[in-house]
Design an enzyme around this catalytic site. Structure first.
Site, mmCIF file in Angstrom:
data_model
loop_
_atom_site.group_PDB
_atom_site.id
_atom_site.type_symbol
_atom_site.label_atom_id
_atom_site.label_comp_id
_atom_site.label_asym_id
_atom_site.label_seq_id
_atom_site.Cartn_x
_atom_site.Cartn_y
_atom_site.Cartn_z
ATOM 1 C CB SER A 52 4.759 -1.682 11.971
ATOM 2 O OG SER A 52 4.355 -0.319 12.106
ATOM 3 C CG ASN B 79 -1.691 1.283 1.375
ATOM 4 O OD1 ASN B 79 -1.814 2.045 0.411
ATOM 5 N ND2 ASN B 79 -2.241 1.519 2.566
ATOM 6 C CD1 TRP B 80 3.562 1.093 -3.013
ATOM 7 C CD2 TRP B 80 3.497 2.358 -4.871
ATOM 8 N NE1 TRP B 80 4.284 0.451 -3.992
ATOM 9 C CE2 TRP B 80 4.273 1.206 -5.130
ATOM 10 C CE3 TRP B 80 3.316 3.293 -5.895
ATOM 11 C CZ2 TRP B 80 4.852 0.969 -6.381
ATOM 12 C CZ3 TRP B 80 3.896 3.061 -7.134
ATOM 13 C CH2 TRP B 80 4.659 1.913 -7.373
ATOM 14 C CE LYS B 81 0.376 3.576 4.870
ATOM 15 N NZ LYS B 81 0.022 3.735 6.260
ATOM 16 C CG HIS C 106 -5.948 2.110 4.961
ATOM 17 N ND1 HIS C 106 -5.510 3.044 5.871
ATOM 18 C CD2 HIS C 106 -4.925 1.235 4.789
ATOM 19 C CE1 HIS C 106 -4.264 2.730 6.229
ATOM 20 N NE2 HIS C 106 -3.892 1.640 5.588
ATOM 21 C CD GLU D 139 -3.775 -2.398 7.159
ATOM 22 O OE1 GLU D 139 -2.706 -2.700 6.625
ATOM 23 O OE2 GLU D 139 -4.317 -1.291 6.998
ATOM 24 N N GLY E 62 2.704 -1.166 4.262
ATOM 25 C CA GLY E 62 2.778 0.268 3.966
ATOM 26 C C GLY E 62 4.216 0.692 3.730
ATOM 27 N N GLY E 63 4.845 1.266 4.750
ATOM 28 C CA GLY E 63 6.180 1.848 4.622
ATOM 29 C C GLY E 63 7.196 0.931 3.968
ATOM 30 C CD GLU F 87 -3.056 5.682 6.582
ATOM 31 O OE1 GLU F 87 -3.048 5.733 5.347
ATOM 32 O OE2 GLU F 87 -2.123 5.186 7.255
ATOM 33 N N GLY G 43 2.041 2.324 10.636
ATOM 34 C CA GLY G 43 2.999 3.415 10.469
ATOM 35 C C GLY G 43 3.691 3.825 11.758
HETATM 36 C C1 PEP Z 1 -0.978 0.234 5.840
HETATM 37 O O1 PEP Z 1 -1.066 1.424 5.650
HETATM 38 O O2 PEP Z 1 -1.810 -0.518 5.340
HETATM 39 C C2 PEP Z 1 0.144 -0.257 6.651
HETATM 40 C C3 PEP Z 1 0.102 -1.482 7.095
HETATM 41 O O3 PEP Z 1 1.174 0.635 6.900
HETATM 42 P P1 PEP Z 1 2.580 0.301 7.643
HETATM 43 O O4 PEP Z 1 3.065 -0.994 7.081
HETATM 44 O O5 PEP Z 1 3.450 1.467 7.259
HETATM 45 O O6 PEP Z 1 2.290 0.236 9.087
#
Ligand code: PEP
Length: 252
Positions: free
Chosen positions: A213, A9-11, A98, A169, A234-235, A100, A175
């Site tokens: 994470s 997930n590049w956001k 999501h 999640e 994500g990251g 966010e 994040g």
């Molecule tokens: C996400 O945004 O779906 C996610 C899991 O982010 P991160 O891996 O950065 O926690």
């Protein structure tokens, strides 16, 4: 055993040049990361880059995903993107709900269920995100929250619920660098699996991803849990080496 699914997930990150460099490196390293084993891989990119990434992943075995979809099929909804439009770009997955979007855009369980419905009716697989906040976890409400969030999607999509992907999640882990322990994650995944089992005889087909994470260091342990069928990343999906290490951990 079904193949695990690793979805990045590049956001709201990337750019034409950065996407090209990242995907070049991921494509180059993919065969080595899989080492003749198998895993499904996808990248969920900002909508404006779907066309670019569609071309870049063609023939690579990497599937294309979007990060959201409209609750409407078409019409006077300025700024929205329909599931059929995603399908035009060979989008296989659309993240819905999501945290966010729930947090910053006020998305409700009912809207998330409608988004899943729109995606499914266009042949796009929704990746339905569920997860509790830290306050909800501390109040002992994790199970109640994730079950409520998934129940809305099951209620609206019962007949094709085995076609969805679920992503657990925990909001407090997204994040933040703070990951649910493999045991904590597995416990929630088992609850979600049980809920899906009660809704469909094909619950085993449903991928339940962990997100929050997940990184190159913790992926092996998380992915070893019996009900963790992959990851939403994500990251770590923005760094080719880390993303490839996670894919490698998922391959079997
Ligand atoms: C996400 O945004 O779906 C996610 C899991 O982010 P991160 O891996 O950065 O926690």
């Amino acid at each position: 055993m079904k193949q695990k699914l690793i979805a990045g997930n590049w956001k709201m990150n990337g750019g034409l040049a950065a996407n090209e460099a990242l995907l070049h490196d991921v494509r180059q390293g993919l065969a080595h990361a899989l080492a003749s084993k198998h895993a499904q891989v996808a990248v969920c990119v900002p909508a404006v880059y779907l066309s670019q990434v569609q071309q870049m992943v063609a023939g690579s075995g990497i599937d294309l995903g979007a990060q959201d979809v409209s609750i409407h099929a078409q019409g006077a909804y300025t700024g929205e993107i329909s599931a059929a439009m995603l399908k035009d770009f060979a989008v296989r997955y659309a993240i819905v709900g999501h945290s966010e979007r729930r947090q910053y855009h006020g998305e409700t369980d009912a809207q998330v269920a409608l988004k899943a419905q729109q995606a499914l009716s266009a042949g796009v697989t929704p990746i339905v995100c569920v997860g509790e906040t830290l306050a909800e976890r501390e109040a002992g409400k994790t199970e109640e929250v994730v079950k409520r969030q998934l129940a809305a999607v099951i209620h609206a999509n019962g007949h094709c619920i085995s076609e969805i992907v679920v992503a657990y999640e925990p909001v407090w882990a997204i994040g933040t660098g703070q990951t649910a322990s493999p045991e904590e994650a597995q416990a929630v995944h088992a609850v979600l699996r049980g809920q899906l089992k009660a809704a469909t005889e094909h619950s085993d087909r449903v991928h339940i991803l962990y997100g929050g994470s997940m990184n190159a260091a913790n992926a092996v342990e998380l992915l070893a849990q019996p009900d963790i069928d992959g990851g939403l990343i994500g990251g770590a999906a923005l760094k080719a080496a880390d993303f490839l290490t996670i894919i490698s951990a998922a391959a079997h």
